[in-house]
Design an enzyme around this catalytic site. Structure first.
Site, PDB file in Angstrom:
ATOM      1  N   ARG A 189       0.765  -1.238  -0.060  1.00 38.57           N
ATOM      2  CA  ARG A 189      -0.169  -0.134   0.041  1.00 38.57           C
ATOM      3  C   ARG A 189       0.943   1.225  -0.051  1.00 38.57           C
ATOM      4  NH1 ARG A 189      -4.978  -0.388   0.743  1.00 38.57           N
ATOM      5  NH2 ARG A 189      -4.808  -2.363   1.855  1.00 38.57           N
TER       6      ARG A 189
ATOM      7  N   LEU B 145      -5.690   4.480   0.380  1.00 37.10           N
ATOM      8  CA  LEU B 145      -4.473   5.125   0.357  1.00 37.10           C
ATOM      9  C   LEU B 145      -3.937   5.419   1.439  1.00 37.10           C
ATOM     10  CD1 LEU B 145      -5.242   7.280  -2.562  1.00 37.10           C
ATOM     11  CD2 LEU B 145      -3.896   4.851  -2.878  1.00 37.10           C
TER      12      LEU B 145
ATOM     13  N   ASN C 203     -14.496  12.667  -1.747  1.00 40.57           N
ATOM     14  CA  ASN C 203     -15.089  11.407  -1.865  1.00 40.57           C
ATOM     15  C   ASN C 203     -16.634  11.304  -1.881  1.00 40.57           C
ATOM     16  OD1 ASN C 203     -14.976   8.468  -2.252  1.00 40.57           O
ATOM     17  ND2 ASN C 203     -15.162   8.080  -0.182  1.00 40.57           N
TER      18      ASN C 203
ATOM     19  N   HIS D 165     -19.791   8.758  -1.201  1.00 44.79           N
ATOM     20  CA  HIS D 165     -19.923   7.242  -0.227  1.00 44.79           C
ATOM     21  C   HIS D 165     -21.512   7.167  -0.427  1.00 44.79           C
ATOM     22  CE1 HIS D 165     -19.061   4.034   2.379  1.00 44.79           C
ATOM     23  NE2 HIS D 165     -20.091   4.447   3.227  1.00 44.79           N
TER      24      HIS D 165
HETATM   25  C1  GAR Z   1     -20.864   4.922  -5.883  1.00 44.02           C
HETATM   26  O1  GAR Z   1     -21.740   4.603  -5.116  1.00 44.02           O
HETATM   27  C2  GAR Z   1     -19.864   5.512  -4.670  1.00 44.02           C
HETATM   28  O2  GAR Z   1     -20.257   6.243  -3.677  1.00 44.02           O
HETATM   29  C3  GAR Z   1     -19.184   4.225  -4.367  1.00 44.02           C
HETATM   30  O3  GAR Z   1     -19.057   3.232  -5.421  1.00 44.02           O
HETATM   31  C4  GAR Z   1     -19.982   3.623  -6.480  1.00 44.02           C
HETATM   32  C5  GAR Z   1     -19.201   3.949  -7.686  1.00 44.02           C
HETATM   33  O4  GAR Z   1     -20.245   3.864  -8.832  1.00 44.02           O
HETATM   34  N1  GAR Z   1     -18.050   4.218  -3.564  1.00 44.02           N
HETATM   35  C6  GAR Z   1     -17.728   3.383  -2.283  1.00 44.02           C
HETATM   36  O5  GAR Z   1     -18.546   2.746  -2.069  1.00 44.02           O
HETATM   37  C7  GAR Z   1     -16.515   4.061  -1.606  1.00 44.02           C
HETATM   38  N2  GAR Z   1     -16.380   3.449  -0.098  1.00 44.02           N
HETATM   39  P1  GAR Z   1     -19.654   3.859 -10.450  1.00 44.02           P
HETATM   40  O6  GAR Z   1     -18.636   2.749 -10.641  1.00 44.02           O
HETATM   41  O7  GAR Z   1     -21.103   3.487 -10.968  1.00 44.02           O
HETATM   42  O8  GAR Z   1     -19.435   5.108 -10.653  1.00 44.02           O
END
Ligand code: GAR
Length: 191
Positions: free
Chosen positions: A59, A87, A101, A103
């Site tokens: 990492r 990261l 970010n 979430h």
């Molecule tokens: C989104 O729902 C985002 O919030 C989540 O991944 C998805 C990406 O969607 N992120 C996480 O869960 C981070 N912890 P996409 O690939 O369709 O853009």
């Protein structure tokens, strides 16, 4: 932007006119293809070159390489959209408070990678999404925007996640544009 998945949030950000200079992914994914189609520079910094997805993943070395890729560019913000690698602190030292970010839960509820499944398992009737400034602690950091999404009795993880993403595709670009507009202008240096 940093992405790992289908890139539907990334596409919404691009469609909203957010100026994106590079899309970096940690694995081959649809998000990279979408970025290429949109004429945005892409970087594949493949985890498999850093020990892969198991215990052997380095990492620190991965973060160092990613930070080097980004630091060489004139970036105002780094926006994560479904980026699948946690990261280390190093990237936050180089971009303090400038990593965003999105979430798929109402943080601080349901942090982590299974936020939608966890919300369903908990039986909540309302969940949502949160846009926040990222910190070394995962899914923590100052909240910039949050919006509720209802959970329906017949929801599956897929149907609920898609309902949440519909909101993220509006809320994330709007928040990024707002934050970009609020950034301190860089003072021109005098000769
Ligand atoms: C989104 O729902 C985002 O919030 C989540 O991944 C998805 C990406 O969607 N992120 C996480 O869960 C981070 N912890 P996409 O690939 O369709 O853009």
């Amino acid at each position: 932007m940093l992405a790992s998945g289908t890139g539907s949030i990334l596409k919404a950000v691009l469609d909203a006119g957010v100026p994106v200079s590079v899309v970096l992914a940690d694995r081959p994914c649809r998000a990279l293809e979408l970025a290429s189609l949109a004429g945005v520079e892409t970087v594949l910094l493949d985890r498999r070159d850093f020990g892969g997805f198991g215990a052997g993943f380095d990492r620190a070395r991965y973060t160092e390489a990613l930070t080097g890729e980004l630091a060489g560019r004139d970036l105002d913000l780094v926006a994560m959209a479904g980026f699948g690698t946690v990261l280390t602190e190093q990237v936050h030292e180089v971009f303090p408070g400038r990593i965003l970010n999105t979430h798929p839960s109402l943080l601080p509820a349901f942090p982590g990678w299974h936020a939608v499944a966890d919300a369903l398992a908990a039986g909540v009737r309302t969940t949502g999404c949160t846009v926040h400034a990222a910190t070394p602690e995962v899914d923590a950091g100052p909240v910039l925007a949050r919006e509720e999404v209802p959970v329906y009795p017949d929801d599956t993880e897929e149907t609920l996640h898609e309902r949440i993403k519909q909101v993220e595709r509006r809320l994330y670009p709007d928040t990024i544009l707002r934050v970009l507009g609020e950034l301190e202008p860089v003072e021109p240096t005098r000769a």
